[in-house]
Design an enzyme around this catalytic site. Sequence first.
Site, mmCIF file in Angstrom:
data_model
loop_
_atom_site.group_PDB
_atom_site.id
_atom_site.type_symbol
_atom_site.label_atom_id
_atom_site.label_comp_id
_atom_site.label_asym_id
_atom_site.label_seq_id
_atom_site.Cartn_x
_atom_site.Cartn_y
_atom_site.Cartn_z
ATOM 1 N N HIS A 140 -61.220 107.687 -26.337
ATOM 2 C CA HIS A 140 -60.423 108.595 -25.500
ATOM 3 C C HIS A 140 -61.265 109.744 -24.943
ATOM 4 C CE1 HIS A 140 -57.179 106.271 -27.247
ATOM 5 N NE2 HIS A 140 -56.470 106.645 -26.201
ATOM 6 N N GLU A 174 -65.546 95.196 -21.188
ATOM 7 C CA GLU A 174 -64.613 96.118 -20.542
ATOM 8 C C GLU A 174 -63.283 95.446 -20.251
ATOM 9 O OE1 GLU A 174 -67.621 98.996 -18.017
ATOM 10 O OE2 GLU A 174 -66.762 97.257 -17.013
ATOM 11 N N CYS A 187 -64.645 100.698 -8.670
ATOM 12 C CA CYS A 187 -65.249 101.327 -9.846
ATOM 13 C C CYS A 187 -65.905 102.670 -9.524
ATOM 14 C CB CYS A 187 -66.250 100.387 -10.491
ATOM 15 S SG CYS A 187 -65.459 98.926 -11.189
ATOM 16 N N HIS A 223 -64.530 106.078 -17.321
ATOM 17 C CA HIS A 223 -65.853 106.299 -16.741
ATOM 18 C C HIS A 223 -65.731 106.218 -15.230
ATOM 19 C CE1 HIS A 223 -67.459 101.886 -16.250
ATOM 20 N NE2 HIS A 223 -66.157 101.908 -16.144
#
Length: 118
Positions: free
Chosen positions: A69, A108, A25, A14
């Site tokens: 994936h 995460e 990020c 992401h």
Amino acid sequence: MFHISKEFHFSASHQLTSLPPNHQCARQHGHNYIVVVELSAKELDALGFVRDYHDLAPLKRYIDESFDHRHLNDVLGHEKVTAECLARHFYEWCKARLPQTTAVRVSETPKTWAEYRP
């Protein structure tokens, strides 16, 4: 109350494009996600279950087919693909199919969790 939970795993990428460019990020990156769904009931069913764990197989298929994936920004169609947003997404998906759903947690990393519990 009786509570049960089941854990699911998937790997995906992401990108949090609303963050400043120098934030780590903000770049495309990936995680090995853990999703834990919790179901609760005041009383057990005739078999002694909150819900048969086998009834969670559709969630595993949904995660495997739609999230594993993949690039989550593409899957969810927006830029805010945080663990918090994922927890709410999976909660709403589960609640529509499993009314006993009371919470979903998403990790995460081994040290971070986000939970959605209305």
